[in-house]
Design an enzyme around this catalytic site. Structure first.
Site, mmCIF file in Angstrom:
data_model
loop_
_atom_site.group_PDB
_atom_site.id
_atom_site.type_symbol
_atom_site.label_atom_id
_atom_site.label_comp_id
_atom_site.label_asym_id
_atom_site.label_seq_id
_atom_site.Cartn_x
_atom_site.Cartn_y
_atom_site.Cartn_z
ATOM 1 N N GLU A 1 55.906 27.212 46.220
ATOM 2 C CA GLU A 1 55.724 27.941 44.844
ATOM 3 C C GLU A 1 55.532 27.219 43.753
ATOM 4 O OE1 GLU A 1 59.517 30.481 44.764
ATOM 5 O OE2 GLU A 1 58.844 31.721 46.349
ATOM 6 N N THR B 1 66.023 26.794 42.916
ATOM 7 C CA THR B 1 64.704 27.001 43.138
ATOM 8 C C THR B 1 63.844 26.771 41.866
ATOM 9 O OG1 THR B 1 64.697 29.342 42.820
ATOM 10 C CG2 THR B 1 65.199 28.333 45.314
ATOM 11 N N GLY C 1 71.712 32.786 43.381
ATOM 12 C CA GLY C 1 72.640 33.061 44.239
ATOM 13 C C GLY C 1 73.376 34.681 44.085
ATOM 14 N N ALA C 2 72.781 35.258 43.285
ATOM 15 C CA ALA C 2 73.211 36.603 42.724
ATOM 16 C C ALA C 2 73.384 37.585 43.903
ATOM 17 C CB ALA C 2 72.578 37.140 41.734
ATOM 18 N N GLU C 3 72.986 37.293 45.120
ATOM 19 C CA GLU C 3 72.918 38.187 46.301
ATOM 20 C C GLU C 3 74.136 38.005 46.963
ATOM 21 O OE1 GLU C 3 69.667 37.522 45.268
ATOM 22 O OE2 GLU C 3 69.891 39.738 44.666
ATOM 23 N N THR D 1 72.339 35.223 37.959
ATOM 24 C CA THR D 1 71.808 33.765 37.823
ATOM 25 C C THR D 1 70.745 33.565 37.244
ATOM 26 O OG1 THR D 1 71.262 34.367 40.140
ATOM 27 C CG2 THR D 1 73.410 33.055 39.958
ATOM 28 N N ASN E 1 69.919 39.515 38.680
ATOM 29 C CA ASN E 1 70.612 40.841 38.894
ATOM 30 C C ASN E 1 72.317 40.699 38.923
ATOM 31 O OD1 ASN E 1 70.041 39.580 41.887
ATOM 32 N ND2 ASN E 1 71.741 40.658 42.193
ATOM 33 N N ASP F 1 68.989 45.415 41.671
ATOM 34 C CA ASP F 1 68.621 43.966 41.953
ATOM 35 C C ASP F 1 67.455 43.903 41.046
ATOM 36 O OD1 ASP F 1 68.292 41.663 42.845
ATOM 37 O OD2 ASP F 1 66.960 42.144 44.466
ATOM 38 N N LYS G 1 60.934 42.899 36.539
ATOM 39 C CA LYS G 1 61.083 43.662 37.815
ATOM 40 C C LYS G 1 61.204 44.925 37.678
ATOM 41 C CE LYS G 1 63.298 41.486 41.906
ATOM 42 N NZ LYS G 1 64.632 40.851 42.272
ATOM 43 N N TRP H 1 58.703 36.616 40.554
ATOM 44 C CA TRP H 1 58.845 35.307 39.781
ATOM 45 C C TRP H 1 57.320 34.728 39.566
ATOM 46 C CZ3 TRP H 1 56.067 31.563 42.059
ATOM 47 C CH2 TRP H 1 55.810 31.917 43.801
ATOM 48 N N MET I 1 69.543 26.879 60.212
ATOM 49 C CA MET I 1 70.211 27.702 60.846
ATOM 50 C C MET I 1 71.837 27.183 60.518
ATOM 51 S SD MET I 1 71.223 30.437 62.438
ATOM 52 C CE MET I 1 72.696 31.022 62.855
HETATM 53 CA CA CA Z 1 68.187 39.341 42.869
#
Ligand code: CA
Length: 687
Positions: free
Chosen positions: A79, A175, A191-193, A254, A274, A319, A346, A408, A649
């Site tokens: 990205e 990121t 990290g807002a999820e 975030t 979000n 979101d 968004k 983004w 993982m």
């Molecule tokens: Ca989000």
């Protein structure tokens, strides 16, 4: 080199002065913005992503070919926007690795691997991506996925300093690209999820000392943080939150991408993520606006002091991160030149705000929008569509969904055309309130009900559109349609061109009309925005190739090594083809150790912990085709104890026990026995 610089270099060597060799990139250079340079994420502080270079233009673009290319050692989403200063191209790849090349020849100069622990991949909602570096006075700055901000020597890649900007025990990630402003390095987090509590920090570029921090949600205890945000939280933001799950997670918000500085207003604009959990009823009892989630916040760069905010989605239920690219421009509005900050949000509205005051100038739909009828220009608030909030237990199916009308991927502005080029998408998604919710620390906590992921199939609008938006007329002048919703960022140039990638094609459009003028098959999906630069009178166009990110995790593109392709007129290099992707063959289920686990419980666990990354059609292993599900011992070694940590993982023993692991295996075996579904589900989650 001027005589003065030569003398400075001699003095540096003689005296070993720490600040020597750092003439590099500074505020004057970023503001003056030499045509051939690309010195900060959006080229210049205003982040218009417009280059004055015109050697590659409508007449010559047909001669554009590859000058040099390279392949990286990581796959998944690439990205980054490459930056170019003093003949060196700096870029980043997945896992926050940094690379420096001779920008004219492609000769590798140095690389730096921050060695992010593989299991950190679990904390990244939307791929282990990185959007690039900041340059300042002889140094290169990168935010690592695990929350470190790292300063490197621009000549050698050697670490000058490194600071941990987040609590490593919490699922924070970085990121976004840092920005260098007034001797400070600005960095946000994601990290807002999960959620976490978002904030932006300013570090001294020289020493790495924290100068100030601004939190985007209040401290759930109501106590001050000793931060620049304390006054705004106490004065009005805390009162916009009520009892609910935000107190366990921190409320999200975030700032994981858009940060823009305007030297004229002397303000930095920060887009916030979000509100978390997504469901406002669970988050905050369905009450309050939840500041500063889903907002654009203006701060003083010297102190972090609050100046103004504009909340794009009050009490976000969908979101609707407001982190997208923030662009500053001078626009002719109502007969006067007005300095504005703009965002293609968004939530599907294109916002134009006064840069000094944050007062709403206009907000108009650039894609179909179901959740709101309009934005009231008097109050600045959206007029929500009836039923858009699903708090009564209904299912709300709408566009935009969590992937947004624009995510983004950076847009670009051509001052010559007066147009903003938006990489837009139309994707439906369903939202429901779950019957019950319990917060799980460190995991996704969206507060979404299950069984509602049945998006509309009749789409009146193409899933992908490049929208040439006139921000003064408040309407599109032209659009180009694509089958692919999840495409690249955009570059605009004085050559009258707009560069954009869709599918495997890198394309150049006529900026005035949208006519496609040039196309090159890069062999894989590209989602990053191209940058352009000039060295010794030769113009180059650089593009990172590598499909992934939130849209890529549910997409249909196989994993391929990331590449950087650099183009010039009459470039004759032919990159070698990518190897053919190898599909996972069906399992020999006769070899499976039978499971007595509960398929139903395993299904619930799979939905909560596995489906985001391992959804069929995505580029991470399809678990129903993975031999590890045949063997309970090997399965537990991976799922519970992290045998594949280096691959991303994470060990899940913190979330569930051996019996649960066997339930999960039972479910996956049951699914593996079913015939393969005819069509692949597409992207039902966002960033
Ligand atoms: Ca989000």
């Amino acid at each position: 080199m001027t005589r003065m610089l030569q003398w400075a270099a001699v003095l540096c060597i003689a005296l070993g002065v720490a600040s020597c060799g750092k003439q590099g990139v500074d505020a004057k250079r970023i503001e003056a913005a030499a045509a051939g340079d690309w010195l900060t994420h959006g080229r210049t502080y205003d982040e218009q992503r417009f280059s004055p270079l015109d050697q590659v233009n409508k007449d010559t673009v047909s001669r554009l070919g590859v000058a040099w290319w390279t392949e990286f050692d990581t796959d998944r989403g690439q990205e980054a926007t490459p930056l170019i200063a003093d003949g060196v191209l700096y870029t980043t790849t997945t896992w926050s690795k940094v690379f420096a090349f001779d920008a004219a020849t492609g000769k590798a100069l140095w690389s730096y691997d921050p060695e992010v622990p593989g299991e950190k991949g679990f904390d990244a909602c939307c791929d282990v991506v990185n959007r690039g570096v900041a340059l300042w006075k002889g140094r290169v700055y990168v935010g690592a996925l695990d929350g470190r901000l790292i300063a490197l020597d621009a000549k050698t890649g050697k670490v000058a300093w490194s600071v941990q900007t987040t609590d490593p025990k919490q699922p924070y990630t970085i990121t976004g690209a840092p920005r260098a402003v007034k001797g400070k390095i600005l960095i946000g987090n994601g990290g807002a999820e999960y959620p976490v509590r978002g904030y932006v920090s300013a570090y001294d570029a020289e020493t790495g000392k924290l100068d100030w921090r601004f939190h985007m949600t209040p401290n759930p205890t109501g106590a001050p943080d000793g931060a620049a945000s304390d006054k705004a939280m106490k004065d009005f933001a805390y009162a916009t939150w009520h009892d609910g799950a935000w107190k366990e997670g921190g409320g999200g918000a975030t700032p994981w991408d858009g940060i823009t500085y305007d030297p004229k207003s002397d303000l930095i604009y920060i887009g916030t993520g979000n509100a978390g959990p997504w469901n406002g009823k669970i988050r905050t009892g369905g009450k309050g606006d939840n500041l500063f989630a889903a907002s654009i916040v203006a701060l003083r760069p010297d102190t972090g002091d609050y100046v103004w905010h504009y909340q794009t989605t009050p009490r976000d239920d969908w979101d609707f991160d407001a982190v997208q690219h923030l662009m500053v421009a001078d626009l002719p509005i109502a007969g006067k030149t007005q300095r504005v900050v703009m965002q293609a949000n968004k939530n599907g509205f294109y916002y134009v705000l006064d840069a000094a005051t944050g007062k709403l100038v206009s907000a108009d739909k650039f894609v179909p929008v179901d959740w709101a009828i309009e934005v009231d220009l008097k109050t600045g608030r959206p007029v929500e569509a009836p039923g858009a909030r699903y708090e009564d237990g209904s299912v709300q199916t709408q566009t935009p969904g969590a992937l947004g009308g624009h995510n983004w991927q950076p847009m670009a502005f051509s001052p010559k055309e007066g147009l903003v080029y938006i990489p837009a998408q139309t994707l439906y998604m369903s939202y429901t309130d779950p019957k019950e919710f319990s917060f799980i620390p460190g995991a996704w906590n969206l507060g979404m009900g299950r069984g509602a992921d049945a998006p509309k199939v009749d789409k009146p609008t193409p899933m992908g559109e490049l929208v040439a938006w006139d921000p003064v007329a408040k309407k599109a002048r032209w659009k180009a349609a694509f089958a692919e919703p999840w495409r690249s960022g955009v570059l605009a140039t004085a050559g009258g061109l707009v560069f954009h990638a869709a599918g495997h094609d890198f394309l150049a459009f006529d900026a005035a009309t949208g006519k496609a003028l040039w196309k090159y098959d890069v062999g894989a999906g590209a989602i990053a925005a191209a940058s352009t630069y000039a060295i010794d009178g030769q113009q180059y166009v650089a593009l990172m190739v590598g499909f992934g990110g939130a849209g890529g995790m549910g997409g249909e593109e196989p994993r391929r090594k990331g590449r950087l392709l650099v183009f010039k007129l009459d470039g004759k290099v032919t990159p070698k083809p990518f190897p053919e992707p190898v599909a996972q063959p069906p399992l020999d289920l006769a070899a499976a150790t039978p499971s007595k686990g509960s398929v139903a419980r395993g299904q619930a666990l799979s939905a909560q912990f596995c489906g985001t990354c391992h959804n069929a059609g995505g580029y991470l292993p399809v678990l129903t085709r993975s031999p590890v599900i045949l063997d309970p011992v090997g399965f537990k070694a991976i799922v519970l104890d992290g045998a594949k940590k280096p691959h991303g993982m994470a060990p899940f023993r913190r979330f569930f026990d051996e019996a649960s692991a066997e339930d999960l295996r039972a479910y996956l075996l049951a699914e593996a026995r079913k015939p393969a579904p005819p069509a692949k589900a597409r992207m039902t989650h966002g960033t």
